[in-house]
Design a protein around this motif. Structure first.
Motif, mmCIF file in Angstrom:
data_model
loop_
_atom_site.group_PDB
_atom_site.id
_atom_site.type_symbol
_atom_site.label_atom_id
_atom_site.label_comp_id
_atom_site.label_asym_id
_atom_site.label_seq_id
_atom_site.Cartn_x
_atom_site.Cartn_y
_atom_site.Cartn_z
ATOM 1 N N ALA A 167 2.483 -0.902 -6.477
ATOM 2 C CA ALA A 167 2.561 -1.882 -5.393
ATOM 3 C C ALA A 167 3.166 -3.187 -5.894
ATOM 4 C CB ALA A 167 1.166 -2.127 -4.817
ATOM 5 N N PHE A 182 0.833 -1.209 0.000
ATOM 6 C CA PHE A 182 0.000 0.000 0.000
ATOM 7 C C PHE A 182 0.867 1.259 0.000
ATOM 8 C CE2 PHE A 182 -2.420 3.344 2.221
ATOM 9 C CZ PHE A 182 -3.520 3.417 1.386
ATOM 10 N N CYS A 221 -10.677 -3.178 1.992
ATOM 11 C CA CYS A 221 -10.227 -3.449 3.364
ATOM 12 C C CYS A 221 -11.268 -4.214 4.172
ATOM 13 C CB CYS A 221 -9.879 -2.134 4.061
ATOM 14 S SG CYS A 221 -8.387 -1.349 3.420
ATOM 15 N N MET A 236 -5.822 2.065 6.537
ATOM 16 C CA MET A 236 -6.048 2.348 5.114
ATOM 17 C C MET A 236 -7.433 2.945 4.899
ATOM 18 S SD MET A 236 -4.431 -1.138 3.450
ATOM 19 C CE MET A 236 -5.270 -0.918 1.862
ATOM 20 N N ILE A 240 -10.930 1.651 -1.544
ATOM 21 C CA ILE A 240 -10.055 1.174 -0.469
ATOM 22 C C ILE A 240 -10.881 0.634 0.692
ATOM 23 C CG2 ILE A 240 -8.378 1.915 1.271
ATOM 24 C CD1 ILE A 240 -7.300 3.908 -0.804
#
Length: 583
Positions: free
Chosen positions: A200, A16, A97, A73, A93
């Motif tokens: 990433a 991330f 998550c 995050m 996001i």
């Protein structure tokens, strides 16, 4: 993925942060993909500010778990979200998550499920999803991940194929949106998303390396400044003596901010005791709690005491102390240069500027108002109309969700109306609305400052919240808005060839005028806006326009459109030479 073949929380944390850094490095390129060449809060900038808010939280985690990394995050991006692209990114996001927060390790099926939940969450947040955008790219990634998730592919190969397909979908966005095809670009939000994911991947496979051992440090975002056009005035701050600036009226000298990562007991009663303590050592208090974190803002002469009390509830992060007396000296100097003052505010980010301090000891009033505004003249207009709090910001620096939450916390009213006054800020306001439980928040979907003015004028204190929203929205629909600014890049749009530095007249329908001459572009724009039904023309001239030139233009409007009433106002807005409205 070299040493990261096993996807655990540490891998997620590093990936991330690397994705955020990749976006930061490519920010300006993504900005250049924006179709409209206006000096706005561009996609690359907004997405970078959004993910940076989360990256700083993620980098501070010393012992990563899926629970604490995904929490940082999601919460960081949610509160730091700016602009439509930033809000959509934060929702992607958040969904991603939510799917992973209870995991110990991640396999391909988990990644696919996380992608799909991210897409579902983001689509739900957008009232009218449009294909050919970041949402389309995210959906393509999710579909490919689902297709490959049950295969026996190596995880690296799986990631390569998913990302390759996402890039293919991005390259097809011009075929979905004609405006992208005309400009010869792919969707900027989709490019931002792919940049994060590819960054990433490159870091986790060892193609690039980063050292985040000392935290995450993102570079500052530059604010565009207007070109020097003939006839536009500039003042200077020469001759001001810093030594004679009085700061004795500032009771508490340090603006202190920090976030508590809750580790000990923290409930409503404890929060009230914490607030009482902070009020005993300072003022201008803002305390916002959200599950596992508490965001604190206080003006005090003893920042250390605030930090020490905060430490009794958990560990601290994002600690910041500013000397307000020194800031006051700088502000007095900058007041001698109006444009420089506005740009300096934007460099610091959108900040809440209160018109009256909230008094928690007084009974809550029924209604309160928050407005996004920029320019001292425009600010005064909204204050005169009854706005309680102004959030300094707008086109060049879109306020974040957290800026909205801070403002809401400072307005002592049962029902609070938020006027975003910019289409790129509405989603952030809606996101803030969804996070507030103790007050009724009503977002009035104003896309321009003149619409916000019309909405405020039409407010009826005797009507209900929903009735007022309907009335205010209806009145905004009667307002046509035009804005005159300059092009920041060469482009082709709406059949017009535009060169950097050209003056553009833009109304609700698009770019109506392009010229090298400010007055010519402004006149042409207004001619497209006025029709036989028009009754009122309002002129707001900006910080870069001389008053005598603005008055001469107002006289031209009165003579040319004699059937209309004409209102003439100093807006003081940067970047936009004129804002026009026709009703």
């Amino acid at each position: 993925m070299s040493q990261y073949m096993k996807v655990d929380a540490k891998v997620l944390q590093y990936g991330f942060l690397a994705g955020a850094k990749s976006l930061e490095n490519k920010k300006e390129y993504i900005n250049e993909l924006n179709v409209f060449p206006v000096p706005d809060g561009d996609t690359g900038t907004n997405m970078t500010l959004t993910i940076t808010a989360a990256a700083k939280e993620v980098a501070n985690i010393k012992e990563p778990t899926f629970a604490n990394v995904t929490k940082a995050m999601a919460t960081g991006s949610l509160r730091g979200a700016r602009g439509n692209s930033g809000v959509i990114l934060s929702q992607l996001i958040r969904g991603f998550c939510k799917e992973l927060e209870t995991k110990d390790e991640v396999v391909m099926e988990d990644v696919a499920a996380a992608f799909n939940r991210a897409v579902a969450t983001a689509y739900k947040a957008v009232m009218k999803p449009k294909e050919g955008t970041i949402l389309t790219v995210a959906k393509g990634l999710a579909e490919k991940a689902s297709e490959l998730s049950t295969s026996d592919k190596d995880l690296v190969v799986f990631a390569q194929e998913v990302l390759s397909y996402g890039r293919d979908v991005l390259n097809k966005t011009p075929d979905m949106l004609p405006v992208l095809k005309e400009a010869g670009v792919v969707d900027s939000g989709g490019e931002g998303l792919m940049t994060i994911l590819e960054g990433a991947f490159d870091a986790l496979t060892g193609k690039v390396t980063y050292d985040f051992s000392s935290g995450y440090d993102a570079s500052n975002t530059d604010v565009k400044t207007a070109p020097d056009n003939s006839g536009l005035s500039k003042s200077n701050a020469a001759g001001i003596d810093r030594k004679e600036i009085d700061t004795s009226h500032i009771k508490y000298g340090y603006c202190t901010e920090f976030i508590i990562m809750i580790e000990n007991e923290y409930n409503k009663q404890i929060e009230e005791e914490f607030k009482s303590y902070l009020e005993s050592i300072g003022d201008s208090l803002v305390v916002v709690s959200d599950d596992e974190i508490v965001k604190v803002h206080v003006h005090t002469n003893h920042p250390g005491l605030a930090f020490e009390r905060g430490l009794t509830y958990g560990s601290l992060t994002s600690m910041k102390v500013d000397n307000m007396r020194e800031e006051h000296r700088e502000k007095v100097i900058m007041e001698a240069e109006k444009l420089a003052q506005e740009q300096a505010k934007e460099r610091q980010g959108a900040k809440v500027a209160h018109t009256e301090p909230a008094n928690e000891e007084q009974p809550q009033k029924e209604y309160g108002f928050i407005s996004v505004s920029v320019g001292d003249g425009m600010n005064d207009i909204f204050k005169d109309l009854g706005v309680d709090y102004l959030i300094e910001g707008g086109q060049t620096m879109n306020p974040s969700t957290e800026d909205m939450l801070n403002a809401i916390d400072q307005v002592h009213a049962k029902t609070i109306y938020i006027l975003p006054n910019n289409k790129n800020i509405i989603l952030a306001a809606n996101q803030a609305q969804s996070l507030v439980e103790d007050k009724e928040i009503i977002v009035v979907p104003s896309k321009t400052a003149p619409q916000g003015v019309a909405a405020m004028i039409s407010f009826d204190a005797s009507a209900s919240g929903e009735e007022n929203l309907a009335t205010m929205t209806e009145e905004m629909g009667n307002v046509k808005t035009g804005q005159v600014t300059y092009a920041v890049r060469d482009t082709s749009i709406d059949g017009k060839e535009i060169n950097a530095g050209d003056i553009m007249g833009i109304d609700d329908e698009g770019i109506q005028a392009v010229s090298t001459d400010l007055l010519a572009a402004t006149k042409e724009l207004l001619s497209h806006m006025v029709d036989d039904d028009s009754e009122l023309i309002s002129i707001y001239y900006g910080a870069d326009v001389k008053e005598e030139d603005a008055k001469a233009f107002a006289e031209y409007v009165e003579d040319t459109y004699s059937d209309c009433d004409v209102e003439f106002n100093y807006g003081g807005q940067p970047i936009y030479y004129y804002i026009l409205s026709v009703e």
